[in-house]
Motif scaffolding. Structure first.
Motif, PDB file in Angstrom:
ATOM      1  N   ILE A 129      16.296  80.130 116.030  1.00 30.29           N
ATOM      2  CA  ILE A 129      14.887  79.805 116.255  1.00 30.29           C
ATOM      3  C   ILE A 129      14.611  78.320 116.050  1.00 30.29           C
ATOM      4  N   MET A 130      15.278  77.721 115.070  1.00 28.56           N
ATOM      5  CA  MET A 130      14.990  76.323 114.732  1.00 28.56           C
ATOM      6  C   MET A 130      15.211  75.340 115.888  1.00 28.56           C
ATOM      7  N   PRO A 131      16.332  75.385 116.607  1.00 27.19           N
ATOM      8  CA  PRO A 131      16.500  74.402 117.688  1.00 27.19           C
ATOM      9  C   PRO A 131      15.530  74.578 118.850  1.00 27.19           C
ATOM     10  N   VAL A 132      15.205  75.834 119.208  1.00 30.11           N
ATOM     11  CA  VAL A 132      14.271  76.024 120.323  1.00 30.11           C
ATOM     12  C   VAL A 132      12.861  75.591 119.913  1.00 30.11           C
ATOM     13  N   ALA A 133      12.512  75.823 118.651  1.00 30.81           N
ATOM     14  CA  ALA A 133      11.201  75.384 118.165  1.00 30.81           C
ATOM     15  C   ALA A 133      11.129  73.853 118.121  1.00 30.81           C
ATOM     16  N   TRP A 134      12.207  73.226 117.690  1.00 30.69           N
ATOM     17  CA  TRP A 134      12.261  71.765 117.631  1.00 30.69           C
ATOM     18  C   TRP A 134      12.206  71.173 119.041  1.00 30.69           C
ATOM     19  N   TYR A 135      12.959  71.759 119.958  1.00 25.97           N
ATOM     20  CA  TYR A 135      12.965  71.274 121.344  1.00 25.97           C
ATOM     21  C   TYR A 135      11.564  71.366 121.941  1.00 25.97           C
ATOM     22  N   ALA A 136      10.896  72.486 121.718  1.00 28.63           N
ATOM     23  CA  ALA A 136       9.542  72.646 122.247  1.00 28.63           C
ATOM     24  C   ALA A 136       8.588  71.630 121.635  1.00 28.63           C
ATOM     25  N   HIS A 137       8.821  71.297 120.378  1.00 33.31           N
ATOM     26  CA  HIS A 137       7.937  70.353 119.689  1.00 33.31           C
ATOM     27  C   HIS A 137       8.084  68.932 120.234  1.00 33.31           C
ATOM     28  N   VAL A 138       9.330  68.543 120.570  1.00 39.86           N
ATOM     29  CA  VAL A 138       9.571  67.176 121.042  1.00 39.86           C
ATOM     30  C   VAL A 138       9.756  67.140 122.556  1.00 39.86           C
ATOM     31  N   LEU A 139       9.261  68.136 123.240  1.00 34.72           N
ATOM     32  CA  LEU A 139       9.465  68.252 124.690  1.00 34.72           C
ATOM     33  C   LEU A 139       9.128  66.965 125.432  1.00 34.72           C
ATOM     34  N   ASN A 140       7.996  66.369 125.122  1.00 36.18           N
ATOM     35  CA  ASN A 140       7.544  65.178 125.841  1.00 36.18           C
ATOM     36  C   ASN A 140       8.212  63.894 125.355  1.00 36.18           C
ATOM     37  N   ASP A 141       8.961  63.983 124.254  1.00 38.94           N
ATOM     38  CA  ASP A 141       9.636  62.795 123.737  1.00 38.94           C
ATOM     39  C   ASP A 141      11.026  62.609 124.320  1.00 38.94           C
ATOM     40  N   ILE A 142      11.556  63.659 124.934  1.00 42.22           N
ATOM     41  CA  ILE A 142      12.890  63.579 125.529  1.00 42.22           C
ATOM     42  C   ILE A 142      12.793  62.878 126.879  1.00 42.22           C
ATOM     43  N   SER A 143      13.754  62.011 127.148  1.00 37.76           N
ATOM     44  CA  SER A 143      13.762  61.231 128.387  1.00 37.76           C
ATOM     45  C   SER A 143      13.601  62.127 129.612  1.00 37.76           C
ATOM     46  N   SER A 144      12.702  61.710 130.520  1.00 33.52           N
ATOM     47  CA  SER A 144      12.422  62.495 131.717  1.00 33.52           C
ATOM     48  C   SER A 144      12.072  61.583 132.890  1.00 33.52           C
ATOM     49  N   PRO A 145      12.496  61.939 134.112  1.00 32.27           N
ATOM     50  CA  PRO A 145      12.162  61.130 135.292  1.00 32.27           C
ATOM     51  C   PRO A 145      10.744  61.359 135.802  1.00 32.27           C
ATOM     52  N   SER A 146       9.997  62.249 135.148  1.00 35.48           N
ATOM     53  CA  SER A 146       8.627  62.541 135.557  1.00 35.48           C
ATOM     54  C   SER A 146       7.796  62.922 134.342  1.00 35.48           C
ATOM     55  N   THR A 147       6.503  62.818 134.508  1.00 39.41           N
ATOM     56  CA  THR A 147       5.608  63.189 133.404  1.00 39.41           C
ATOM     57  C   THR A 147       5.158  64.636 133.483  1.00 39.41           C
ATOM     58  N   GLU A 148       5.488  65.316 134.579  1.00 39.74           N
ATOM     59  CA  GLU A 148       5.105  66.719 134.722  1.00 39.74           C
ATOM     60  C   GLU A 148       6.259  67.608 134.254  1.00 39.74           C
ATOM     61  N   MET A 149       6.150  68.085 133.032  1.00 48.40           N
ATOM     62  CA  MET A 149       7.212  68.881 132.418  1.00 48.40           C
ATOM     63  C   MET A 149       6.643  70.176 131.861  1.00 48.40           C
ATOM     64  N   HIS A 150       7.480  71.210 131.869  1.00 47.33           N
ATOM     65  CA  HIS A 150       7.071  72.508 131.349  1.00 47.33           C
ATOM     66  C   HIS A 150       8.220  73.133 130.562  1.00 47.33           C
ATOM     67  N   LEU A 151       7.857  73.973 129.618  1.00 46.15           N
ATOM     68  CA  LEU A 151       8.878  74.710 128.874  1.00 46.15           C
ATOM     69  C   LEU A 151       9.595  75.675 129.808  1.00 46.15           C
ATOM     70  N   GLY A 152      10.909  75.778 129.631  1.00 46.31           N
ATOM     71  CA  GLY A 152      11.697  76.686 130.442  1.00 46.31           C
ATOM     72  C   GLY A 152      11.769  78.084 129.830  1.00 46.31           C
ATOM     73  N   VAL A 153      12.274  79.001 130.616  1.00 44.28           N
ATOM     74  CA  VAL A 153      12.380  80.397 130.186  1.00 44.28           C
ATOM     75  C   VAL A 153      13.299  80.537 128.970  1.00 44.28           C
TER      76      VAL A 153
END
Length: 203
Positions: A129-153
């Motif tokens: 649970i800890m890594p998926v919760a952490w990933y969801a928390h920092v979703l917008n801080d991870i490098s991305s080629p676009s600003t339109e991002m969504h949580l995956g399944v």
């Protein structure tokens, strides 16, 4: 003597959670990125912790790689890999210990093994649970080629799998307080059937 239903419930729930966590770890669907500048409008980027996949809707094609250094260099990615792998290994060990404790070949459960296996499975669920919760928390801080991002399944699969492991391990862990002190003596009528007698030859 038959194993209590609560123990069987824990032994069924925990492997189901393990399968969901394995799927969550392997499938590149932790984050989806849309409307990437300079790319086809129908392109969707699926990102996981092992590789990323680009899906081109207009061409109905998909390509996967692990070359996005900016994405994979983020500390959450490497941490998530290690924690998910550790969680899967711990769940497998906990299930092995709990299954040995439940026994199908002896007249009485080994409650210490059941309790220990349940405790290990609870820890493995929390570890998933800890890594998926952490990933969801920092979703917008991870490098991305676009600003339109969504949580995956896979984020939701990871949550669900971890919760199922925690519940499954918990019922195994508490079984010793519900049944261990009672002794659970086997039914004399079935005791003979559970004992292995190599010298006994049936006609």
């Amino acid at each position: 003597m038959r194993s209590p239903c609560i123990v069987i419930f824990g032994l069924i729930l925990s492997p189901c959670g393990w399968v969901l966590d394995l799927t969550s770890m392997m499938v590149p669907h932790w984050r989806t990125v849309h409307n990437i500048t300079g790319e086809d409008p129908g392109m969707v980027l699926y990102q996981g912790i092992w590789h990323t996949c680009s899906y081109y809707g207009t061409l109905s094609s998909i390509s996967c790689d692990s070359d996005d250094e900016d994405y994979f260099d983020h500390r959450i990615i490497e941490t998530a890999k290690r924690m998910m792998v550790a969680s899967l290994i711990m769940t497998a060990i906990g299930l092995a210990v709990a299954t040995f404790g439940v026994r199908c070949w002896s007249p009485r459960p080994r409650w210490t093994g059941v309790c220990l296996g349940g405790f290990v499975i609870v820890c493995s669920g929390l570890l998933a649970i800890m890594p998926v919760a952490w990933y969801a928390h920092v979703l917008n801080d991870i490098s991305s080629p676009s600003t339109e991002m969504h949580l995956g399944v896979c984020i939701f699969l990871g949550y669900l799998g971890g919760i199922m492991e925690v519940l499954g391990g918990f019922v195994l862990f508490v079984a010793i307080w519900l049944y261990g002190h009672k002794g659970l003596e086997p039914d004399p009528s079935t005791l003979e059937e559970t004992q292995w007698r190599p010298w006994r030859i049936s006609a």
